[in-house]
Design an enzyme around this catalytic site. Structure first.
Site, PDB file in Angstrom:
ATOM      1  N   SER A   6       0.614  -1.288   0.097  1.00 16.74           N
ATOM      2  CA  SER A   6      -0.069  -0.063   0.019  1.00 16.74           C
ATOM      3  C   SER A   6       0.931   0.871  -0.277  1.00 16.74           C
ATOM      4  O   SER A   6       1.461   1.886   1.094  1.00 16.74           O
ATOM      5  CB  SER A   6      -1.105   0.466   1.151  1.00 16.74           C
ATOM      6  OG  SER A   6      -1.441   1.713   1.961  1.00 16.74           O
ATOM      7  N   HIS A  30      -1.350  -1.195  -4.411  1.00 16.24           N
ATOM      8  CA  HIS A  30      -2.708  -0.698  -3.893  1.00 16.24           C
ATOM      9  C   HIS A  30      -2.544   0.546  -3.417  1.00 16.24           C
ATOM     10  O   HIS A  30      -1.588   1.169  -3.098  1.00 16.24           O
ATOM     11  CB  HIS A  30      -2.832  -1.813  -2.736  1.00 16.24           C
ATOM     12  CG  HIS A  30      -3.759  -1.542  -2.216  1.00 16.24           C
ATOM     13  ND1 HIS A  30      -4.622  -2.371  -1.984  1.00 16.24           N
ATOM     14  CD2 HIS A  30      -4.775  -0.755  -0.478  1.00 16.24           C
ATOM     15  CE1 HIS A  30      -6.152  -1.971  -1.407  1.00 16.24           C
ATOM     16  NE2 HIS A  30      -5.667  -0.883  -1.138  1.00 16.24           N
ATOM     17  N   ASP A  32      -4.913   4.068  -2.165  1.00 15.03           N
ATOM     18  CA  ASP A  32      -5.737   4.596  -1.500  1.00 15.03           C
ATOM     19  C   ASP A  32      -6.291   5.581  -1.928  1.00 15.03           C
ATOM     20  O   ASP A  32      -5.795   6.340  -1.600  1.00 15.03           O
ATOM     21  CB  ASP A  32      -5.145   3.911   0.093  1.00 15.03           C
ATOM     22  CG  ASP A  32      -5.506   2.553   0.424  1.00 15.03           C
ATOM     23  OD1 ASP A  32      -5.957   1.908   0.410  1.00 15.03           O
ATOM     24  OD2 ASP A  32      -3.514   2.655   1.187  1.00 15.03           O
ATOM     25  N   MET A  34      -8.566   8.420  -0.058  1.00 19.36           N
ATOM     26  CA  MET A  34     -10.132   8.824   0.766  1.00 19.36           C
ATOM     27  C   MET A  34     -10.429   9.787   0.454  1.00 19.36           C
ATOM     28  O   MET A  34      -9.573  11.407  -0.148  1.00 19.36           O
ATOM     29  CB  MET A  34      -8.714   8.831   1.923  1.00 19.36           C
ATOM     30  CG  MET A  34      -8.488   7.508   2.141  1.00 19.36           C
ATOM     31  SD  MET A  34      -7.479   7.129   3.376  1.00 19.36           S
ATOM     32  CE  MET A  34      -7.076   6.148   3.755  1.00 19.36           C
ATOM     33  N   HIS A  63      -8.399   1.168  -4.422  1.00 17.65           N
ATOM     34  CA  HIS A  63      -8.794   0.868  -3.496  1.00 17.65           C
ATOM     35  C   HIS A  63     -10.014   2.272  -3.008  1.00 17.65           C
ATOM     36  O   HIS A  63      -9.262   3.423  -2.668  1.00 17.65           O
ATOM     37  CB  HIS A  63      -8.229   0.721  -1.961  1.00 17.65           C
ATOM     38  CG  HIS A  63      -9.306   0.714  -1.195  1.00 17.65           C
ATOM     39  ND1 HIS A  63      -8.471  -0.182   0.035  1.00 17.65           N
ATOM     40  CD2 HIS A  63     -10.575   0.713  -0.611  1.00 17.65           C
ATOM     41  CE1 HIS A  63      -9.664   0.051   0.747  1.00 17.65           C
ATOM     42  NE2 HIS A  63     -10.990   0.255   0.330  1.00 17.65           N
ATOM     43  N   MET A  65     -11.770   5.099  -1.753  1.00 17.19           N
ATOM     44  CA  MET A  65     -12.680   5.237  -0.036  1.00 17.19           C
ATOM     45  C   MET A  65     -13.218   6.724  -0.452  1.00 17.19           C
ATOM     46  O   MET A  65     -13.142   7.639   0.146  1.00 17.19           O
ATOM     47  CB  MET A  65     -12.082   4.760   1.370  1.00 17.19           C
ATOM     48  CG  MET A  65     -11.540   4.057   0.998  1.00 17.19           C
ATOM     49  SD  MET A  65     -10.255   3.426   2.376  1.00 17.19           S
ATOM     50  CE  MET A  65      -8.915   3.636   1.117  1.00 17.19           C
ATOM     51  N   MET A 135     -12.367  -5.516   4.951  1.00 18.79           N
ATOM     52  CA  MET A 135     -10.969  -4.865   5.133  1.00 18.79           C
ATOM     53  C   MET A 135     -10.824  -5.852   6.033  1.00 18.79           C
ATOM     54  O   MET A 135     -11.938  -5.933   6.875  1.00 18.79           O
ATOM     55  CB  MET A 135     -11.861  -3.608   5.464  1.00 18.79           C
ATOM     56  CG  MET A 135     -11.769  -2.659   4.434  1.00 18.79           C
ATOM     57  SD  MET A 135     -10.254  -2.300   3.938  1.00 18.79           S
ATOM     58  CE  MET A 135      -9.752  -1.505   4.534  1.00 18.79           C
ATOM     59  N   ASP A 173      -7.118  -6.542   3.596  1.00 18.30           N
ATOM     60  CA  ASP A 173      -6.275  -4.865   4.123  1.00 18.30           C
ATOM     61  C   ASP A 173      -6.691  -4.305   5.281  1.00 18.30           C
ATOM     62  O   ASP A 173      -7.277  -4.407   5.467  1.00 18.30           O
ATOM     63  CB  ASP A 173      -7.110  -4.242   2.962  1.00 18.30           C
ATOM     64  CG  ASP A 173      -6.524  -2.705   2.542  1.00 18.30           C
ATOM     65  OD1 ASP A 173      -5.614  -2.257   3.045  1.00 18.30           O
ATOM     66  OD2 ASP A 173      -6.960  -1.759   2.170  1.00 18.30           O
TER      67      ASP A 173
HETATM   68  C1  DX5 Z   1      -6.472   1.812   5.175  1.00 23.13           C
HETATM   69  C2  DX5 Z   1      -5.812   1.609   4.041  1.00 23.13           C
HETATM   70  C3  DX5 Z   1      -5.130   0.266   3.388  1.00 23.13           C
HETATM   71  C4  DX5 Z   1      -3.986   0.611   4.503  1.00 23.13           C
HETATM   72  C5  DX5 Z   1      -3.243  -0.257   4.862  1.00 23.13           C
HETATM   73  O1  DX5 Z   1      -7.625   2.334   4.764  1.00 23.13           O
HETATM   74  O2  DX5 Z   1      -7.005   0.669   2.925  1.00 23.13           O
HETATM   75  O3  DX5 Z   1      -5.087  -0.536   2.672  1.00 23.13           O
HETATM   76  O4  DX5 Z   1      -2.502   1.437   3.995  1.00 23.13           O
HETATM   77  O5  DX5 Z   1      -2.110  -0.383   5.308  1.00 23.13           O
HETATM   78  P1  DX5 Z   1      -1.163  -1.669   6.873  1.00 23.13           P
HETATM   79  O6  DX5 Z   1      -0.965  -2.318   5.874  1.00 23.13           O
HETATM   80  O7  DX5 Z   1      -0.556   0.265   8.210  1.00 23.13           O
HETATM   81  O8  DX5 Z   1      -2.501  -1.572   7.722  1.00 23.13           O
HETATM   82 ZN    ZN Z   2      -6.496   0.370   0.877  1.00 24.14          ZN
END
Ligand code: DX5
Ligand code: ZN
Length: 216
Positions: A6, A30, A32, A34, A63, A65, A135, A173
């Site tokens: 990630s 990956h 993320d 947000m 991903h 969010m 998740m 994840d």
């Molecule tokens: C959380 C993200 C993850 C995050 C994982 O909302 O979707 O992808 O970056 O990070 P770690 O592996 O540090 O939990």
């Molecule tokens: Zn993620």
């Protein structure tokens, strides 16, 4: 086992180095996304994804969010995503249609659930989704602790996928590292997302290798 580091946990001042680490040793990027509304945090957007796309030699897994994920899926597809997942909680009744739209862009479509969303809510989508993202922490922040109850949720989704005669990957994840990768793999996962346990490790290559060798 496929390992998807990630990028949220990467060193943004040395992003090219961390992108090269994924190219050389891991399987999937990956990314993320947000929005500060669906989750109480803001990560990064198109300029960063496009910069990574220019150097990525492995598929990019976006991903989302975000609220109203249908508004942005196409832009991430154009930015080079090979996989796009969105939260069931954000799309609800529009999930099936959005999966179809993502697929029509030539991108694999995944459905994501947070730890408090009953797994049965996504069962009706398993006939069309290309993958499921479970998740194992609440979406929004890297570096959280793995929620052990996630293992039973992975098993339940895995059993249902087999029951309907499909063989789609389960991605997991949140809080995953060498210490729990084996258990997550045994439960039925085939893609492990790992942020902190890769990029904050003293030896990131070793951490990736260890997780790649997790059983399944
Ligand atoms: C959380 C993200 C993850 C995050 C994982 O909302 O979707 O992808 O970056 O990070 P770690 O592996 O540090 O939990
Ligand atoms: Zn993620």
């Amino acid at each position: 086992m496929l390992v998807a580091p990630s990028i949220l946990a990467a060193d943004f001042l040395h992003l090219e180095r961390d992108v090269q680490l994924v190219n050389d040793h891991a399987d999937i990027f990956h990314l993320d996304i947000m929005d500060g509304t669906f989750v109480p945090n803001i990560s990064f957007g198109f300029p960063v994804v496009e910069a990574i796309a220019a150097k990525a030699q492995k598929p990019m897994d976006v991903h989302l969010m975000i609220v109203e994920p249908w508004k942005y899926a196409e832009r991430f597809a154009k930015a080079g995503a090979s996989m796009i997942s969105f939260h069931y909680e954000a799309a609800l009744d529009r999930s099936r249609e959005l999966i179809g739209n993502i697929q029509s862009m030539g991108v694999k479509a995944g459905i994501v659930i947070n730890p408090d969303c009953p797994v049965k809510n996504i069962f009706p989508l398993l006939d069309v989704a290309d993958f499921v993202l479970i998740m194992s922490v609440f979406a929004g922040f890297g570096g959280q602790k793995f929620i052990p109850e996630s293992l039973d949720r992975i098993k339940a989704v895995s059993a249902r996928i087999r029951q309907i005669g499909r063989d789609i990957p389960i991605e997991v994840d949140g809080g995953i590292g060498p210490d729990n990768a084996g258990a997550v793999a045994d439960a039925g996962a085939s893609i492990l997302v790992a942020g902190s346990s890769v990029f904050k490790a003293p030896d990131p290559v070793q951490a990736i290798q260890f997780m790649k060798n997790a059983r399944r």
